[in-house]
Design a protein around this motif. Structure first.
Motif, short mmCIF file in Angstrom:
data_model
loop_
_atom_site.label_atom_id
_atom_site.label_comp_id
_atom_site.label_asym_id
_atom_site.label_seq_id
_atom_site.Cartn_x
_atom_site.Cartn_y
_atom_site.Cartn_z
N LEU A 49 0.84 -1.20 0.00
CA LEU A 49 0.00 0.00 0.00
C LEU A 49 0.88 1.25 0.00
CD1 LEU A 49 -3.09 0.57 0.21
CD2 LEU A 49 -2.71 0.93 2.66
N PRO A 50 0.66 2.18 -0.93
CA PRO A 50 1.45 3.41 -0.95
C PRO A 50 1.31 4.18 0.37
CG PRO A 50 0.23 3.17 -2.99
CD PRO A 50 -0.28 2.10 -2.07
N ALA A 51 2.38 4.83 0.78
CA ALA A 51 2.40 5.52 2.07
C ALA A 51 1.35 6.62 2.15
CB ALA A 51 3.79 6.09 2.32
N ASP A 52 0.99 7.20 1.02
CA ASP A 52 0.06 8.33 1.04
C ASP A 52 -1.38 7.91 0.72
OD1 ASP A 52 0.49 7.67 -1.58
OD2 ASP A 52 0.81 9.72 -2.28
N GLU A 53 -1.63 6.62 0.60
CA GLU A 53 -2.98 6.17 0.29
C GLU A 53 -3.75 5.88 1.57
OE1 GLU A 53 -5.30 2.38 -1.71
OE2 GLU A 53 -3.42 3.05 -2.63
N THR A 54 -4.91 6.47 1.69
CA THR A 54 -5.77 6.22 2.84
C THR A 54 -7.21 6.49 2.42
OG1 THR A 54 -6.18 6.73 5.18
CG2 THR A 54 -5.58 8.57 3.75
N GLY A 55 -8.15 6.02 3.24
CA GLY A 55 -9.55 6.22 2.91
C GLY A 55 -10.42 5.44 3.87
N PRO A 56 -11.74 5.52 3.73
CA PRO A 56 -12.65 4.81 4.63
C PRO A 56 -12.51 3.31 4.51
CG PRO A 56 -13.86 5.80 2.81
CD PRO A 56 -12.47 6.33 2.73
N VAL A 57 -12.55 2.63 5.64
CA VAL A 57 -12.22 1.21 5.65
C VAL A 57 -13.37 0.33 5.14
CG1 VAL A 57 -12.96 0.69 8.02
CG2 VAL A 57 -11.04 -0.55 7.03
N ILE A 58 -14.62 0.72 5.36
CA ILE A 58 -15.74 -0.16 4.99
C ILE A 58 -15.82 -0.38 3.48
CG2 ILE A 58 -18.26 -0.33 4.95
CD1 ILE A 58 -18.28 0.72 7.80
N PRO A 59 -15.75 0.66 2.64
CA PRO A 59 -15.75 0.39 1.19
C PRO A 59 -14.54 -0.44 0.75
CG PRO A 59 -16.24 2.70 1.61
CD PRO A 59 -15.80 2.10 2.92
N ARG A 60 -13.40 -0.25 1.42
CA ARG A 60 -12.21 -1.03 1.05
C ARG A 60 -12.42 -2.51 1.37
NH1 ARG A 60 -6.89 -0.94 -0.18
NH2 ARG A 60 -5.53 -2.44 0.87
N ILE A 61 -13.00 -2.80 2.53
CA ILE A 61 -13.28 -4.19 2.90
C ILE A 61 -14.24 -4.81 1.91
CG2 ILE A 61 -14.38 -5.66 4.62
CD1 ILE A 61 -13.26 -3.78 6.76
N ASP A 130 -10.84 6.33 18.59
CA ASP A 130 -10.97 7.76 18.32
C ASP A 130 -11.60 8.00 16.95
OD1 ASP A 130 -9.66 8.03 20.69
OD2 ASP A 130 -7.74 8.65 19.82
N PRO A 131 -12.44 9.02 16.82
CA PRO A 131 -13.05 9.31 15.52
C PRO A 131 -12.09 9.93 14.53
CG PRO A 131 -13.75 10.92 17.17
CD PRO A 131 -12.99 9.86 17.90
N GLU A 132 -11.01 10.54 15.00
CA GLU A 132 -10.07 11.20 14.11
C GLU A 132 -9.22 10.18 13.36
OE1 GLU A 132 -6.46 14.53 14.36
OE2 GLU A 132 -7.61 13.98 16.15
N PRO A 133 -9.06 10.32 12.04
CA PRO A 133 -8.24 9.37 11.27
C PRO A 133 -6.81 9.30 11.79
CG PRO A 133 -9.53 10.74 9.80
CD PRO A 133 -9.69 11.32 11.17
N VAL A 134 -6.19 8.14 11.64
CA VAL A 134 -4.85 7.93 12.20
C VAL A 134 -3.80 7.67 11.13
CG1 VAL A 134 -5.04 5.44 12.54
CG2 VAL A 134 -3.63 6.78 14.09
N PHE A 135 -4.23 7.33 9.92
CA PHE A 135 -3.26 6.98 8.88
C PHE A 135 -2.95 8.17 7.99
CE2 PHE A 135 -5.07 2.85 9.98
CZ PHE A 135 -3.91 2.11 10.14
N GLY A 136 -1.74 8.14 7.43
CA GLY A 136 -1.34 9.14 6.46
C GLY A 136 -1.05 10.51 7.03
N ASP A 137 -0.85 10.61 8.33
CA ASP A 137 -0.62 11.92 8.96
C ASP A 137 0.40 11.77 10.08
OD1 ASP A 137 -0.68 14.41 10.11
OD2 ASP A 137 -2.83 14.41 10.55
N HIS A 138 1.63 12.21 9.84
CA HIS A 138 2.67 12.11 10.87
C HIS A 138 2.32 12.93 12.10
CE1 HIS A 138 6.36 10.50 8.44
NE2 HIS A 138 5.39 9.62 8.57
#
Length: 237
Positions: A49-61, A130-138
């Protein structure tokens, strides 16, 4: 002599979150818990998975497993119900996914600090509670680590250097491959017994007991006095 438990996990994995809680429940009730060493090992569910790729998990599953989005959402709610039984908060909707390599690098940094478990809990909470996204953000990772008690400058230094602890992560992943690990969580007890998946607490209790009872027993000195012997520095005369 202690028992060593190595646990391969990924922050993307909800069953790793549940499995950790079930294992810790077993460990808390284990008579020899103070003599059990726990080490968390790295495993990426999708290392491509590219380091900058992120998104909602349910559609991905849904896309990954070829199921309707509604079914994927229902599966997430079912996992949330399991989490609730363990007293764990769980965001059944709104979670994201992403590359976890930097998280694993930070976990190896935390291992050097003697606080790996603390950071892992913080990352799990960030992703699943937590509701705040955790991926793709240092910046989000920095905030989670600082909240867990780590020095901000040290954390930023690790994240700024892509080589920092990268070899340790890859070594964990090679060992997982050698062991035939195809999914996580995966628990290895004294490099001899394995438990795959977020098993019930009783299974972990059995594994701890089996590993403990199968440890090598220490040598017992039966002679009253030392007899002449040779060592690295020569022979006593």
């Amino acid at each position: 002599m202690s028992t060593r438990v190595e646990i391969w996990t990924d922050i993307n994995c909800p069953f790793c979150y549940l499995g950790k809680a079930r294992f810790e429940a077993a460990l808390a009730g284990f008579e020899h818990r103070d003599d059990v060493e726990v080490v968390h090992r790295s495993f990426e569910l999708d290392p491509t998975l590219p380091a900058d790729e992120t998104g909602p998990v349910i559609p991905r599953i849904a896309a990954k497993y070829g199921i309707p989005v509604e079914q994927a959402a229902a599966n997430e709610r079912a996992i949330g119900a399991q989490a609730a039984e363990l007293g764990l908060p769980y965001q059944s909707s709104g979670r994201d996914y992403g590359n976890s390599f930097d998280m694993h690098r930070l976990l190896h940094f935390a291992l050097d600090q003697g606080k790996q478990d603390v950071l892992l809990d913080a990352l799990y909470a960030g992703n699943f509670a937590d509701p705040e996204p955790v991926f793709g953000d240092h910046e989000r990772l920095v905030a989670l680590a600082v909240r867990a008690g780590f020095d901000e400058t040290d954390v930023r230094d690790v994240l700024a250097d892509p080589d920092a602890y990268a070899a340790a992560v890859r070594q964990d992943e090679r060992e997982a491959q050698q062991l035939g690990v195809t999914g996580v969580p995966f628990f290895v007890f004294d490099n001899k017994y394995a438990v795959s998946g977020a098993q019930p607490t009783e299974v972990f209790t059995q594994a701890l007991t089996t590993a403990w009872n199968d440890r090598p027993t220490p040598l017992v000195q039966v002679s009253a006095d030392d007899a002449p012997a040779c060592g690295p520095d020569g022979c006593a005369v």
